[in-house]
Design an enzyme around this catalytic site. Structure first.
Site, PDB file in Angstrom:
ATOM      1  N   LYS A  23      -1.817 -13.941 -24.402  1.00  0.00           N
ATOM      2  CA  LYS A  23      -1.783 -15.347 -23.960  1.00  0.00           C
ATOM      3  C   LYS A  23      -1.903 -16.267 -25.174  1.00  0.00           C
ATOM      4  CE  LYS A  23      -4.622 -18.766 -21.419  1.00  0.00           C
ATOM      5  NZ  LYS A  23      -5.750 -19.007 -20.503  1.00  0.00           N
ATOM      6  N   ASP A  43      -5.880 -25.749 -24.327  1.00  0.00           N
ATOM      7  CA  ASP A  43      -5.930 -25.813 -22.866  1.00  0.00           C
ATOM      8  C   ASP A  43      -6.799 -26.990 -22.420  1.00  0.00           C
ATOM      9  OD1 ASP A  43      -5.927 -25.393 -20.167  1.00  0.00           O
ATOM     10  OD2 ASP A  43      -7.137 -23.562 -20.216  1.00  0.00           O
ATOM     11  N   LYS A  47      -9.971 -30.564 -17.671  1.00  0.00           N
ATOM     12  CA  LYS A  47     -11.290 -29.965 -17.899  1.00  0.00           C
ATOM     13  C   LYS A  47     -12.297 -31.053 -18.267  1.00  0.00           C
ATOM     14  CE  LYS A  47      -9.886 -25.420 -19.702  1.00  0.00           C
ATOM     15  NZ  LYS A  47     -10.538 -24.607 -18.657  1.00  0.00           N
ATOM     16  N   ASP A 107      -7.815 -20.708 -26.883  1.00  0.00           N
ATOM     17  CA  ASP A 107      -7.117 -20.141 -25.724  1.00  0.00           C
ATOM     18  C   ASP A 107      -5.851 -19.369 -26.130  1.00  0.00           C
ATOM     19  OD1 ASP A 107      -7.421 -19.703 -23.033  1.00  0.00           O
ATOM     20  OD2 ASP A 107      -6.301 -21.478 -22.409  1.00  0.00           O
ATOM     21  N   GLU A 162      -3.463 -21.816 -15.926  1.00  0.00           N
ATOM     22  CA  GLU A 162      -2.140 -21.782 -16.563  1.00  0.00           C
ATOM     23  C   GLU A 162      -1.854 -20.467 -17.260  1.00  0.00           C
ATOM     24  OE1 GLU A 162      -4.775 -22.788 -18.028  1.00  0.00           O
ATOM     25  OE2 GLU A 162      -4.576 -21.777 -19.953  1.00  0.00           O
ATOM     26  N   ARG A 221      -2.171 -17.356 -16.368  1.00  0.00           N
ATOM     27  CA  ARG A 221      -1.419 -16.410 -15.531  1.00  0.00           C
ATOM     28  C   ARG A 221       0.032 -16.854 -15.347  1.00  0.00           C
ATOM     29  NH1 ARG A 221      -5.771 -17.325 -10.838  1.00  0.00           N
ATOM     30  NH2 ARG A 221      -7.004 -17.721 -12.722  1.00  0.00           N
TER      31      ARG A 221
END
Ligand code: BES
Ligand code: MN
Ligand code: ZN
Length: 512
Positions: free
Chosen positions: A266, A271, A278, A289, A350, A352
């Site tokens: 990933k 993020d 967030k 991330d 996001e 996945r």
């Protein structure tokens, strides 16, 4: 840092510092006993006086020890001799290297690598010593204007082993250093903030890596992804001004035609959560991330340095996850590359979404197995903290191989169930599935989502949200799970070798 292997008597070593171990209740290790003898009981006297008790983690630096050639002796406490195992050994090495680094002074001979560590062999001991030492010495100061300059820095570490073990130790040292070098790359990329480390930067880093190690490389652009139908990946990317990249790296160390091991990482370079924004506290940590991506690059580097006889493919979907006028909105439905549709109920789930398209893409490689690595869920941090990576798999043999590699490397994972019963949580009234599964079992439902895209091959998923970096005072990337992955690859390579050898001898016999 320069590393080397040496064997010989510690009292006769000309070095800035000799490091020897002392167990609890003042039991001297063999190397310490040799120095004690040469110095006419200098050490035993100090120990008797209570200057050191051998407790794990304690140290005592001695200058001018009589009867020996080294300038200094560092005594390192090892704890109880009967219980001395993996963790105590690593602790002793970290303490040693941290202390030596503070002292400076050039070089040191570390005799702790002669110790019996539980049931571990010399190769393990040396590999771990090199990895642990490199980990302790790692600094990330490229963004500081004033670097820490040390007058006479530590620049050389020798590990002492028994004479009969020098060849094995030499090979293990090379492995340990290769792993450490890969881990170093992973940490550097991860620590680099998102204004430097963009998807384009990751692609450039992959290109550099490919050049250095003669890897095959392909970087897909937005238009290529569009053609392939990678709409869930593009949906995440559409809110960002930075172009997304899809990186494919190929290391061909194995025989032609052998199925590749595929690693998918990933690569969210930042993020924010997107429209499902967030909260502000600690949001800076979301630069990490992309640790899955960084660990794929680091692992490939290690594998190439070790010249493992395997075919390995690294795949990195990378983008930012940003809010904005073009960003995806909760409720949007998107068709993934697999044809399955997804209702995006939370734009912060996001990872996945970019992984599922990558997992569909890798079908074309007819993989031997696929391992994806992702800072996927906060739930994993809650469940396992920073000690173990979460592991979920659709194949138990693969899962146990990875668990075993975790034990061996000290970079441990813990398996969670991937039972079908959890799949119900992903039900959507508007699409084939939702991208979130509610409050319960967040790490498992995230893996359940991915499982819908990995039916065609053996697959394992490592959730590294809790292990890839540390927060607080120790804020920084850990380089995990590069040790786990490299050990997994080494053990796969060892399985290949006997087969390759058998083939070679069969060939020779035929020729004769
Ligand atoms: N990158 C995060 C996961 C994460 C959170 C890693 C905290 C490390 C520390 C991921 O994209 C995310 O935001 N996951 C959500 C999923 C949720 C919306 C279902 C989470 O875990 O909160
Ligand atoms: Mn998120
Ligand atoms: Zn994320």
């Amino acid at each position: 840092m320069e590393f080397s292997i040496k064997s010989g008597t510690p009292e006769k070593q000309r070095s800035a510092c000799v490091v020897v171990g002392v167990f609890e209740s003042r039991v001297l290790s063999a190397a310490a006993a040799a120095i004690d003898k040469a110095s006419k009981s200098h050490l035993s006297k100090l120990l008797k006086n209570g200057d050191m008790d051998g407790k794990a983690g304690s140290t005592l630096l001695l200058h001018g020890v009589p009867g020996i050639l080294a300038e200094r002796v560092l005594l390192v406490g090892l704890g109880k001799e009967s219980e001395f195992a993996d963790k105590d050994f690593r602790k002793a090495i970290s303490k040693t290297v941290a202390t030596l680094n503070d002292i400076g002074g050039g070089d040191a001979l570390i005799c702790l690598t002669e110790l019996a560590v539980g049931k571990r062999d010399t190769a393990w001991v040396v590999r771990q010593a090199a990895m642990t030492a490199s980990d302790v010495l790692y600094r990330f100061d490229r963004l500081k204007s004033k670097k820490n300059e040390v007058k006479r820095p530590l620049h050389k570490l020798c590990f002492s082993v028994a004479t009969r073990d020098t060849a094995t130790a030499g090979a293990a040292l090379l492995q340990g250093q290769a792993i450490a070098t890969g881990q170093h790359l992973t940490k550097d990329l991860a620590n680099l903030p998102a204004n430097y480390c963009t998807p384009s930067y990751l692609a450039e880093s992959a290109r550099t890596l490919a050049k250095e190690h003669k890897l095959g490389i392909d970087v897909l652009e937005r238009a290529d992804m569009k053609k392939l139908g990678m709409n869930t990946l593009l949906a995440v990317a559409q809110g960002s001004a930075e172009p997304p990249k899809f990186i494919v790296l190929k290391y061909n160390g194995g025989a032609k035609g052998t199925k590749p091991i595929v690693l998918v990482g990933k690569g969210i370079t930042f993020d924010t959560g997107g429209i499902s924004l967030k909260p502000a506290p600690e949001m800076d940590e979301m630069k990490y991330d992309m640790c899955g991506a960084a660990s794929v690059l680091g692992t490939l580097k290690s594998a190439a340095l070790m010249k493992l006889p395997l075919n390995i493919i690294g795949v990195i979907p990378t983008t930012e996850n940003m809010p904005g006028g073009k960003a995806i909105k909760p409720g949007d439905v998107v068709t993934s590359m697999s044809g399955q549709t997804v209702e995006i109920l939370n734009t912060d789930a996001e990872g996945r979404l970019i992984l599922c398209d990558a997992l569909t893409y890798v079908e074309r490689f007819d993989p031997d197995c696929v391992v994806d690595i992702a800072t996927l869920t906060g739930a994993c941090v809650v469940a396992l903290g920073s000690i173990a990576c979460g592991l979920l798999a659709n194949n138990d043999a693969l899962a146990s191989e990875l668990l075993q590699s975790g034990q061996e490397s000290g970079d441990r994972a813990w398996q969670l169930p991937l039972w079908d019963d959890y799949q119900d949580q992903l039900k959507s009234n508007f699409a084939d599935m939702a991208n979130i599964g509610g409050r319960m079992a967040g790490t498992i439902t995230a893996a359940c989502f991915l499982a819908r895209y990995t039916k065609k091959y053996e697959w394992a998923h490592l959730d590294i949200a809790g292990t890839a970096w540390l927060g607080g005072d120790k804020k920084g990337a850990t380089g995990r799970p590069v040790p786990l992955l490299t050990h997994f690859l080494i053990s796969r390579a060892e399985k290949v070798k006997p087969a390759a050898k058998a083939k070679a001898t069969a060939g020779k016999k035929k020729a004769a």
